[in-house]
Design a protein around this motif. Structure first.
Motif, PDB file in Angstrom:
ATOM      1  N   PRO A   1      -5.237  -0.973  -0.536  1.00  0.00           N
ATOM      2  CA  PRO A   1      -5.034  -2.274   0.107  1.00  0.00           C
ATOM      3  C   PRO A   1      -3.657  -2.857  -0.183  1.00  0.00           C
ATOM      4  O   PRO A   1      -2.998  -2.510  -1.159  1.00  0.00           O
ATOM      5  CB  PRO A   1      -6.117  -3.138  -0.543  1.00  0.00           C
ATOM      6  N   ASP A   2      -3.242  -3.766   0.698  1.00  0.00           N
ATOM      7  CA  ASP A   2      -2.197  -4.719   0.353  1.00  0.00           C
ATOM      8  C   ASP A   2      -2.890  -5.823  -0.432  1.00  0.00           C
ATOM      9  O   ASP A   2      -3.820  -6.466   0.080  1.00  0.00           O
ATOM     10  CB  ASP A   2      -1.567  -5.329   1.604  1.00  0.00           C
ATOM     11  N   LEU A   3      -2.474  -6.055  -1.660  1.00  0.00           N
ATOM     12  CA  LEU A   3      -3.096  -7.104  -2.454  1.00  0.00           C
ATOM     13  C   LEU A   3      -2.757  -8.481  -1.885  1.00  0.00           C
ATOM     14  O   LEU A   3      -1.824  -8.642  -1.086  1.00  0.00           O
ATOM     15  CB  LEU A   3      -2.648  -6.999  -3.910  1.00  0.00           C
ATOM     16  N   ARG A   4      -3.537  -9.460  -2.279  1.00  0.00           N
ATOM     17  CA  ARG A   4      -3.339 -10.855  -1.877  1.00  0.00           C
ATOM     18  C   ARG A   4      -1.858 -11.233  -1.987  1.00  0.00           C
ATOM     19  O   ARG A   4      -1.212 -11.003  -3.016  1.00  0.00           O
ATOM     20  CB  ARG A   4      -4.184 -11.733  -2.790  1.00  0.00           C
ATOM     21  N   GLY A   5      -1.315 -11.795  -0.908  1.00  0.00           N
ATOM     22  CA  GLY A   5       0.075 -12.240  -0.919  1.00  0.00           C
ATOM     23  C   GLY A   5       1.073 -11.197  -0.464  1.00  0.00           C
ATOM     24  O   GLY A   5       2.251 -11.521  -0.283  1.00  0.00           O
ATOM     25  N   TYR A   6       0.638  -9.966  -0.248  1.00  0.00           N
ATOM     26  CA  TYR A   6       1.556  -8.877   0.074  1.00  0.00           C
ATOM     27  C   TYR A   6       1.398  -8.404   1.513  1.00  0.00           C
ATOM     28  O   TYR A   6       0.274  -8.319   2.038  1.00  0.00           O
ATOM     29  CB  TYR A   6       1.300  -7.681  -0.849  1.00  0.00           C
ATOM     30  N   ASN A   7       2.517  -8.091   2.136  1.00  0.00           N
ATOM     31  CA  ASN A   7       2.587  -7.386   3.409  1.00  0.00           C
ATOM     32  C   ASN A   7       1.670  -8.017   4.454  1.00  0.00           C
ATOM     33  O   ASN A   7       1.904  -9.134   4.885  1.00  0.00           O
ATOM     34  CB  ASN A   7       2.293  -5.903   3.203  1.00  0.00           C
TER      35      ASN A   7
ATOM     36  N   TRP B   1       0.806  -1.226   0.000  1.00  0.00           N
ATOM     37  CA  TRP B   1       0.000   0.000   0.000  1.00  0.00           C
ATOM     38  C   TRP B   1       0.831   1.264   0.000  1.00  0.00           C
ATOM     39  O   TRP B   1       0.416   2.300  -0.542  1.00  0.00           O
ATOM     40  CB  TRP B   1      -0.967   0.004   1.193  1.00  0.00           C
ATOM     41  N   ARG B   2       2.043   1.215   0.581  1.00  0.00           N
ATOM     42  CA  ARG B   2       2.850   2.430   0.714  1.00  0.00           C
ATOM     43  C   ARG B   2       3.315   2.977  -0.642  1.00  0.00           C
ATOM     44  O   ARG B   2       3.817   4.100  -0.721  1.00  0.00           O
ATOM     45  CB  ARG B   2       4.056   2.159   1.621  1.00  0.00           C
ATOM     46  N   ALA B   3       3.124   2.221  -1.714  1.00  0.00           N
ATOM     47  CA  ALA B   3       3.411   2.740  -3.047  1.00  0.00           C
ATOM     48  C   ALA B   3       2.689   4.064  -3.292  1.00  0.00           C
ATOM     49  O   ALA B   3       3.143   4.900  -4.076  1.00  0.00           O
ATOM     50  CB  ALA B   3       2.997   1.724  -4.102  1.00  0.00           C
ATOM     51  N   TRP B   4       1.546   4.256  -2.615  1.00  0.00           N
ATOM     52  CA  TRP B   4       0.677   5.406  -2.868  1.00  0.00           C
ATOM     53  C   TRP B   4       0.792   6.492  -1.803  1.00  0.00           C
ATOM     54  O   TRP B   4      -0.101   7.338  -1.693  1.00  0.00           O
ATOM     55  CB  TRP B   4      -0.769   4.930  -2.959  1.00  0.00           C
ATOM     56  N   GLU B   5       1.854   6.507  -1.010  1.00  0.00           N
ATOM     57  CA  GLU B   5       1.905   7.461   0.093  1.00  0.00           C
ATOM     58  C   GLU B   5       1.893   8.912  -0.382  1.00  0.00           C
ATOM     59  O   GLU B   5       1.432   9.795   0.347  1.00  0.00           O
ATOM     60  CB  GLU B   5       3.132   7.209   0.972  1.00  0.00           C
ATOM     61  N   TYR B   6       2.367   9.200  -1.607  1.00  0.00           N
ATOM     62  CA  TYR B   6       2.329  10.566  -2.123  1.00  0.00           C
ATOM     63  C   TYR B   6       0.964  10.938  -2.689  1.00  0.00           C
ATOM     64  O   TYR B   6       0.709  12.109  -2.981  1.00  0.00           O
ATOM     65  CB  TYR B   6       3.376  10.762  -3.216  1.00  0.00           C
ATOM     66  N   GLN B   7       0.083   9.946  -2.859  1.00  0.00           N
ATOM     67  CA  GLN B   7      -1.245  10.214  -3.422  1.00  0.00           C
ATOM     68  C   GLN B   7      -2.338  10.249  -2.361  1.00  0.00           C
ATOM     69  O   GLN B   7      -3.367  10.907  -2.551  1.00  0.00           O
ATOM     70  CB  GLN B   7      -1.599   9.137  -4.461  1.00  0.00           C
ATOM     71  N   LEU B   8      -2.162   9.562  -1.256  1.00  0.00           N
ATOM     72  CA  LEU B   8      -3.217   9.439  -0.253  1.00  0.00           C
ATOM     73  C   LEU B   8      -3.680  10.799   0.263  1.00  0.00           C
ATOM     74  O   LEU B   8      -4.889  11.093   0.268  1.00  0.00           O
ATOM     75  CB  LEU B   8      -2.738   8.568   0.910  1.00  0.00           C
ATOM     76  N   GLY B   9      -2.752  11.635   0.688  1.00  0.00           N
ATOM     77  CA  GLY B   9      -3.122  12.931   1.256  1.00  0.00           C
ATOM     78  C   GLY B   9      -3.794  13.856   0.254  1.00  0.00           C
ATOM     79  O   GLY B   9      -4.883  14.395   0.525  1.00  0.00           O
TER      80      GLY B   9
END
Length: 283
Positions: A57-63, A37-45
Motif C-alpha cells: 500500500p501507499d501509507l496514509r499521507g503518501y502518493n 509502494w514502488r519501494a518494493w518493486e524488486y520484491q513484488l515479482g
C-alpha cells in the motif's frame, strides 16, 4: 506483474498494488519515508512467483492514499490501525508483515499491540521502539536524526521536500535508484497534500507522544510474539548499528546484517533480500 487497487480501510481510502495468487498467503509490504509502494518493486515479482499474495500500500499521507491534514492523524497508533484495517478489508484475519523505515516502525507497533494480526514479521532498518528510545539518548544518534527536529518547523520542510527527498535517497549503490525511479518519486511527492502528510509522521512523533516516540517511556509490554527476521544494511547513515538489536523484546528473532548495503537495503541487495524473505516467510 502487479495490479493497482483502491480500498476503504477503516474509513481511509487506501491505494495499493497487488501481485500473486489471490488465495496465496498474504504478505503486506510497508514502505518508509520518502517512498511509496514502488519501494518494493524488486520484491513484488519474486514474492508473487513464490506463491504469496503480495500487497504493497501507499501509507496514509503518501502518493494516492488519502492525506488527512491534521498532525494528530499521523500518530503511530493510527497508522498501525490502518494496516490492520487493510488486512481485514482484503478479507483476511492476519498477514505476514514486512516493513522498512517508517513502515518498519508501524509493523513493530502492529506486532506488539495487535499480535493476532501478524503471523510473521520482517523488519528492514527500523529499530524496535524500546531500542529507539534507548539509543536516541546517544548524542551520536541525535546528530544523525537532525531532520526529525527540522521537520517540526512550519511550511519550510514542505517547501524543501523535493530536495530533501533526493538527499534522503543518497548512500545507495550506483543504480539502486535510476532517474526513472526518481521521476516516479517526484510525481508522488507532488500529489496534493503529500508533502505535509509525509512530514506529519515526524511531527506527530514528537507532538503527540506516540509509543514509538522519543519523549515518553512506554510502561507496557513491548514483546513481539511473532517469529521475526531483521535485515539490516550496515551502511545506514541515519541509524547507528546498535539500532539493529532487538533482544530481549523479540524472543524468536533472526538478525541478518548486510555489510555492503545502505539504509535502502532492499534496493541495494534485492537478490539477497528476496532470498531471505522467501526462505523466512515460507517457514
Amino acid at each position: 506483474m502487479w495490479t493497482e487497487h483502491d480500498v476503504l480501510a477503516g474509513g481511509l481510502r487506501m491505494h495499493y498494488v497487488a501481485a500473486g495468487p489471490e488465495q496465496g498467503p498474504l504478505v503486506v509490504l510497508l514502505h518508509g519515508f520518502p517512498e511509496f509502494w514502488r519501494a518494493w518493486e524488486y520484491q513484488l515479482g519474486p514474492l508473487a512467483r513464490a506463491g504469496f499474495r503480495v500487497v504493497a500500500p501507499d501509507l496514509r499521507g503518501y502518493n494516492l492514499t488519502e492525506k488527512p491534514p491534521e498532525v494528530h492523524a499521523y500518530r503511530v497508533e493510527t497508522l498501525q490501525n490502518d494496516v490492520a484495517a487493510l488486512i481485514r478489508a482484503l478479507g483476511r484475519e492476519r498477514a505476514q508483515v514486512v516493513g522498512h523505515d517508517w513502515g518498519g516502525i508501524v509493523a513493530w507497533q502492529l506486532a506488539i499491540r495487535q499480535p493476532g494480526m501478524v503471523e510473521r514479521l520482517v523488519i528492514l532498518n527500523a529499530p524496535h521502539p524500546a531500542v529507539s528510545r534507548r539509543v536516541m539518548k546517544d548524542p551520536a544518534q541525535q546528530r544523525r536524526s537532525w531532520y526529525i527536529f527540522f521537520f517540526q518547523l512550519p511550511w519550510l520542510p514542505e517547501r524543501l521536500l523535493p530536495a530533501f527527498g533526493n538527499w534522503a535517497l543518497r548512500g545507495t549503490r550506483p543504480g539502486s535508484y535510476t532517474e526513472e525511479d526518481r521521476a516516479h518519486y517526484r510525481r508522488a511527492w507532488a500529489q496534493p497534500g503529500a508533502a505535509s502528510g509525509m512530514i506529519n509522521y515526524y511531527r506527530a512523533l514528537l507532538r503527540h507522544g506516540t509509543r514509538h516516540g522519543l519523549n515518553r517511556h512506554d510502561p507496557h509490554n513491548e514483546t513481539v510474539k511473532a517469529p521475526t527476521l531483521i535485515i539490516w544494511g550496515d551502511k545506514d547513515v541515519a541509524l547507528l548499528p546498535e539500532m539493529a538489536e532487538a533482544q530481549p523484546w523479540v524472543p524468536d528473532l533472526r538478525l541478518v546484517h548486510l555489510p555492503r548495503a545502505s539504509h535502502w537495503v532492499m534496493r541495494d541487495e534485492p537478490v539477497k533480500v528476496n532470498n531471505l524473505l522467501i526462505d523466512f516467510l515460507q517457514g
